[in-house]
Design a protein around this motif. Structure first.
Motif, mmCIF file in Angstrom:
data_model
loop_
_atom_site.group_PDB
_atom_site.id
_atom_site.type_symbol
_atom_site.label_atom_id
_atom_site.label_comp_id
_atom_site.label_asym_id
_atom_site.label_seq_id
_atom_site.Cartn_x
_atom_site.Cartn_y
_atom_site.Cartn_z
ATOM 1 N N UNK A 137 -46.939 5.993 93.196
ATOM 2 C CA UNK A 137 -48.337 5.841 93.629
ATOM 3 C C UNK A 137 -49.101 7.166 94.066
ATOM 4 N N UNK A 138 -48.322 8.080 93.665
ATOM 5 C CA UNK A 138 -48.818 9.469 94.055
ATOM 6 C C UNK A 138 -50.381 9.774 93.811
ATOM 7 N N UNK A 175 -52.722 8.248 95.083
ATOM 8 C CA UNK A 175 -53.277 8.118 96.149
ATOM 9 C C UNK A 175 -53.667 9.311 97.113
ATOM 10 N N UNK A 176 -52.846 10.595 96.679
ATOM 11 C CA UNK A 176 -52.901 11.688 97.553
ATOM 12 C C UNK A 176 -54.245 12.490 97.093
ATOM 13 N N UNK A 177 -54.552 12.128 95.668
ATOM 14 C CA UNK A 177 -55.633 13.022 95.188
ATOM 15 C C UNK A 177 -57.030 12.297 95.259
ATOM 16 N N UNK A 185 -58.749 8.913 96.915
ATOM 17 C CA UNK A 185 -58.400 7.647 97.956
ATOM 18 C C UNK A 185 -59.646 6.790 97.573
ATOM 19 N N UNK A 186 -59.249 5.586 96.898
ATOM 20 C CA UNK A 186 -60.286 4.606 96.893
ATOM 21 C C UNK A 186 -60.216 3.834 97.950
#
Ligand code: SF4
Ligand code: SF4
Ligand code: SF4
Lengths: 825, 268
Positions: free
Chosen positions: A17-18, A20-22, A24-25
């Motif tokens: 789920x990386x 998420x780092x870039x 962020x909803x």
């Protein structure tokens, strides 16, 4: 999702789920719904605060006996930690010991007090009774047996380690009553004692100076699976991988499966299970042929290395001729599945190391092994002269505990003691074995009426742990009266008629008399960390009470007020031996280092009472002793030398042959060889007597350090550390090689029945490259039918389908190769 | 290895030597026991089971008999950056109610359960899968007595919140309290160590202050065999690993063919 990450997906798993780092909803709306979770908290316990203290003690969940420090909040124990002031396990402990509080506090695992069975056997329906009533029930039963002139119909199965005071007490009770039918659950330590007796002339098990060795050749010992004293061995493993040892110590694991030990060793030597003896003798062949052996040792301090002449002038074969003739690398390669070059280079490496040591004891060492195999392995230590040398195999003197006063049997008892043992241990058939539970089982199953009337069961769960295809369970069904002293609701206890529950190890005082394999004598005493939670009684005190109730004759064998007095009486010998220490300070020179040089430390106690006070206050007694002793006078065998050719075995053969032909003697002992080889370690292929076309595969049980497989229930925490390719919901997994799977059209995760001539178990398949093709590996420790929702009904117990002949000479069951087939469900 | 722990005064971190790690799982058990992590009757559902310290098993993928197994114990990495150069952990940067924070003085990524709204963004943002959601309240059925071993130093969690490794933060508090009581402002190396490091029977885990050159951890990370998981995400974890095996180090990141550089020269 699989938690067992393979090479391909380990990283993919982590970064799944990386994104998420870039980016962020933040869908705020969703948080509304989710917040509903948090408004709905029924019951979350709030642990009460209080005064923090800690209590030092000793773990007794395995014979290893680690030092533990238990953190307490007022009366509650909240955490177990390893003691840094204990020489055996400076700071660390094993996962089972770490989870010990769950065994103390999980009420549904335990018996709250004495009970009597009200439902059918095994159903676990019991009614509370008082201690008075419970003890009277047993008392009457034993008194009746004595009155009827058959005290030998009282038997005991005991899982307490051999040297422990509890085992001495149980055996003593039986003796005073008049029964020789005391059976201790056999393990690697018993095998080691037999090797000690036959080859070195002292019954003390062989000890191994692992920390000072630079080449460890392990014949299937689960060093990382819980072998020996696990706290000590795991610590040694860390040392071998640290400065100044890093890169200088080589660990070689001989085992058919890529276990943790095999994987983490410097070299893995996969051989067919059960062919270890052949490999050891093949290595001996190369060592002798290349003249790499210690000539001084084998010529001056060993017997039976060269050919020799008997009293009648007959030439007899020695070890050298036997291995040179019969164990060439070619032949051994064929038997073991290795190639000849591997055998040659392994032998050379071993013999050329400075301090090589060869060790035996399969898996954790909880189960019995093979006598000739252990002797073959130990003969390697002798060949290189690494006996009683730093880093070698040691000939320990027995722990100097005082013996208790002789039991004087009365007439009733004497009659019972004249009867032979039901398991025939020590008889001409099994001259060196001290107990054979498998033979007791046979004796009961083959008789129309059970020769055992009342069976006492201590610190063991034989209905679950014995590798016998469920035979012992059947035998239990025939015994009229079963008594359990277990604190836990284990499989065996659930079959019992009377429960006299012991305290758990955290509620009582008891001893650890020399952890298995340790190179210096150590005696530890556990103490109550908390007051007993339930209406339980120390089994040692119960024995004393029981004996006194059986009248003067039996009672006089137990002149003590309580169990603590017995411990103290035995410990007196430690004081009298002199020179022991009762304190180990953090940061002090490790005890194994002192093995090299006599220690200059002062004892730190003034009198025996002073010493005992220190020991029982969570202390210990140990005595680092110099390993380098003269070989002169060391061996107490009939020849006064280390025996490659055992004169005791030969004597046992000829004694037995006085009454019957030698051929018949050997046949009864299960020995196929009839020549001089029979007195020396030699390889025989076990006769399975099974149609291999119907059972083409072999089932090999294996043990894990993070799953208790002995009589102690598995602390539930440990299930977190199992992978979902080991246990998934209620199914445990068999490991097989992908090639074996392909051959039978099986896939990862398939449900199969593993069928043997003894029965079948249902498991899922895990395809594992580290499994030897043709083998089916089943983990031990699953398949409980007792305990609570954490343990019950999870996976399969390989013991249920074990099928095999007896080990020659020792009579122990062979459990490491069961012919099986796989049938897809 | 570049210097990257300059932020706060102390930067607590961990070095796990995979050559020493035996895969025994004592660290997992110690962590669960220390931190009141609940155990459910079925722990085989790895989507639901909670393990702040998780053991991963890897194999070199070679055929019998060249197969090798190794283990990765994985606590929270206590990342110092979010991968885009900001001094904030990936999880911290996405938490709406600031229930998780990166403490500047210690480098510890905290988790405040009472603030957590259970949105699970942090779980999604964590590249190391170190965060766990409580689908249920802790499993402490009445009459079973399990609550008796709970430690008052760590509050048990409730349904609907996320939890994770805290570097045993309460142990730092414990060490500080002791130091203050003795009139000291600073704690010594070894006074604050985590439950997993303390429990490991093979001494595979070393814990300390990465900013303190005297601490063992700050020396260990200089080894050519030291690495971090997914180093190239630039999350700057404060958990390091050591392994002399190329195949193990290779597996710690997504290397393109030919990109992985084995250690050839061994030095300081
Ligand atoms: S190794 Fe044995 S004695 Fe040590 S903690 Fe584990 S179970 Fe207890
Ligand atoms: S306790 Fe130590 S050896 Fe065991 S799995 Fe954890 S790090 Fe590895
Ligand atoms: S540092 Fe503490 S919380 Fe984190 S994994 Fe280790 S024991 Fe668990």
């Amino acid at each position: 999702m699989s938690i067992e990450i393979t090479r391909r997906n380990f990283i993919q798993f982590l970064v799944g789920c990386v994104a998420g780092i870039h980016a962020t909803p933040l869908p705020w709306k969703l948080t509304d719904d989710i917040a509903i979770w948090t408004q709905n908290w029924p019951w979350v316990p709030v642990p009460p605060v209080g005064e923090f203290t800690h209590v030092n003690s000793v773990c007794r969940l395995c014979p290893g006996g680690c030092g533990i420090k238990v953190r307490k909040v007022d009366e509650r124990a909240v955490k177990i930690e390893g003691r840094t002031d204990y020489p055996l396990n400076p700071g660390g402990i094993c996962p089972v010991g770490m989870g010990g509080l769950q065994l103390l506090y999980d009420e549904t695992l335990r018996f709250p007090g004495p009970m009597k069975r009200v439902g059918p056997r095994g159903a676990g329906e019991f009614a509370n009774i008082s201690w008075e009533e419970a003890l009277k029930l047993l008392n009457d039963r034993i008194a009746r047996l004595r009155k009827e002139g058959r005290p030998q119909a009282l038997a005991a199965v005991d899982g307490n380690p051999r040297r422990s005071t509890m085992s001495v007490m149980v055996e003593r009770l039986l003796r005073a009553v008049g029964s020789r039918n005391y059976l201790n659950i056999p393990g690697a330590e018993d095998l080691s004692s037999m090797v000690g007796e036959l080859m070195q002339g002292t019954e003390a098990p062989v000890a191994f100076d692992l920390e000072n060795a630079d080449y460890i050749l392990s014949f299937g010992c689960g060093l990382l699976e819980g072998w020996g004293a696990p706290g000590r061995v795991l610590n040694a493993w860390g040392l071998w991988r640290s400065e100044p040892f890093k890169g200088k110590v080589r660990v070689v694991q001989i085992e058919s499966r890529a276990s943790n030990t095999a994987s983490k060793a410097d070299q893995w030597v996969p051989i067919k299970p059960g062919t270890e003896t052949a490999l050891a003798l093949g290595l001996a062949h190369v060592i002798i042929k290349e003249r790499l052996h210690d000539t001084r040792f084998v010529n001056d301090y060993a017997f039976g290395f060269n050919n020799w002449r008997s009293g009648y002038g007959k030439e007899r074969m020695g070890f050298k001729e036997m291995v040179l003739k019969q164990y060439s690398p070619m032949r051994v390669a064929y038997v073991t599945g290795l190639n000849p070059d591997q055998i040659v280079s392994l032998a050379k490496e071993f013999a050329r190391a400075k301090a090589p040591v060869a060790i035996f004891g399969k898996g954790k060492g909880n189960l019995s092994g093979s006598l000739y195999e252990a002797m073959a392995v130990h003969s390697l230590n002798a060949l290189v002269g690494n006996i009683n040398r730093p880093g070698g195999a040691l000939v320990p003197e027995p722990l100097p505990l005082s013996s208790l006063p002789e039991v004087i049997p009365d007439d009733a008892a004497r009659r019972g003691l004249e009867q032979g043992r039901l398991d025939q241990a020590g008889s001409w058939r099994y001259p060196f074995t001290r107990s054979l539970v498998n033979n007791l089982t046979e004796a009961i199953l083959s008789a129309s009426e059970s020769p055992v009337d009342t069976l006492l069961i201590f610190s063991s769960n034989p209905a679950y742990t014995l590798p016998d295809g469920g035979a012992f369970r059947k035998a239990l069904g025939k015994i009229p009266f079963l008594v359990s002293f277990s604190p836990f609701r284990d499989e065996t206890a659930l079959m019992c008629d009377l429960i006299l529950p012991d305290h758990t190890y955290l509620e009582k005082m008891d001893d650890v008399a020399w952890p298995p394999g340790l190179q210096y004598p150590l005696y530890g005493v556990s103490r109550p960390v908390v007051d007993p939670l339930y209406n339980t009684k120390h089994a040692g005190d119960v024995i004393i009470h029981l004996a006194k109730g059986l009248g003067q004759a039996v009672g006089s064998a137990f002149p003590w007020k309580n169990y603590e007095e017995v411990l103290k009486a035995r410990a007196k010998g430690l004081y009298e031996a002199g020179g022991g220490l009762t304190r180990f300070e953090e940061g002090q020179t490790p005890a194994w280092k002192m093995v090299n040089k006599a220690s200059g430390s002062r004892p730190g106690y003034k009198s025996f009472d002073d010493m005992w006070k220190q020991i029982k206050g969570g202390g210990l007694w140990y005595k680092p002793s110099p390993a380098e002793r003269n070989w002169e006078g060391l061996f107490k065998t009939p020849t006064g030398k280390f025996e490659f050719f055992s004169s005791r075995i030969e004597l046992a053969f000829s004694r037995a042959a006085e009454k019957r032909p030698l051929q018949a003697v050997l046949k009864s002992m299960g020995v196929q060889q009839t020549g001089d080889e029979a007195c020396m370690p030699h390889y025989e292929e076990p006769r399975l007597n099974v149609d291999r076309s119907a059972f083409p595969l072999q089932m090999v049980p294996y043990e894990m350090i993070n799953l208790a497989s002995d009589w102690i229930p598995n602390p539930p925490y440990l299930y977190k550390s199992l992978f979902d390719t080991q246990l998934l919901k209620d199914d445990s997994f068999a490991e097989i090689n992908p090639k074996t799977a392909a051959k039978y059209g099986l896939k990862q995760g398939d449900l199969v029945m593993v069928k043997s001539p003894k029965g079948e178990v249902r498991v899922r398949l895990n395809l594992f490259e580290g499994a030897m093709p043709g083998m089916v590996y089943l983990p031990m420790g699953f398949g409980h039918t007792a305990y609570d929702e954490f343990l019950r009904g999870k996976g399969a117990n390989p013991n249920d389908i074990v099928h095999g002949p007896k080990d020659p000479l020792s009579g122990y069951p062979i459990w490491w190769i069961t012919p099986v087939k796989l049938v897809k469900v | 290895m570049e210097k990257e722990h300059g932020h706060g005064k102390h930067q607590y971190g961990m070095v796990i030597d995979l050559d020493k790690c035996t895969g025994c799982g004592t660290c997992m058990t110690a962590c669960a026991a220390e931190n009141n992590v609940s155990v459910r009757p079925d722990e085989s559902d790895k989507q639901r089971s909670i393990a702040w310290m998780q053991l991963f098993k890897i194999t070199n993928g070679k055929e019998f008999p060249h197969t090798e197994v190794s283990y990765f114990p994985r606590p929270c990495m206590h990342c110092n950056e979010n991968g885009r150069g900001h001094h904030v952990s990936p999880c911290v940067s996405v938490c709406p109610p600031t229930a998780t924070q990166l403490d500047l003085d210690t480098g510890i990524v905290s988790q405040i359960y009472t603030r957590c709204i259970g949105c699970r963004y942090c779980q999604a943002a964590c590249p190391y899968k170190a965060r766990y959601f409580n689908w249920w309240d802790g499993y402490f059925p009445k009459g079973k007595g399990l609550e008796r071993y709970l430690s008052p130093e760590v509050s048990p969690r409730m349904r609907g919140v996320v939890e994770k490794c805290t570097f045993c933060h309460h142990r730092l508090m414990r060490a500080k309290t002791k130091a203050y009581a003795e009139g000291r402002r600073e704690i010594e190396e070894g006074e604050y160590i985590t439950a997993c490091a303390e429990a490991c029977p093979a001494q595979a885990i070393t814990f300390g202050d990465l900013n303190n050159p005297k601490h063992k951890v700050s020396q260990l990370i200089k080894s050519p065999y030291a690495f971090r998981l997914l180093e190239r995400l630039n999350t700057k974890p404060k958990v390091y690993y050591l392994s002399t095996k190329d195949w193990v180090r290779k597996m710690a990141d997504n290397y393109l063919p030919g990109e992985f550089k084995p250690v050839t020269k061994i030095g300081g």
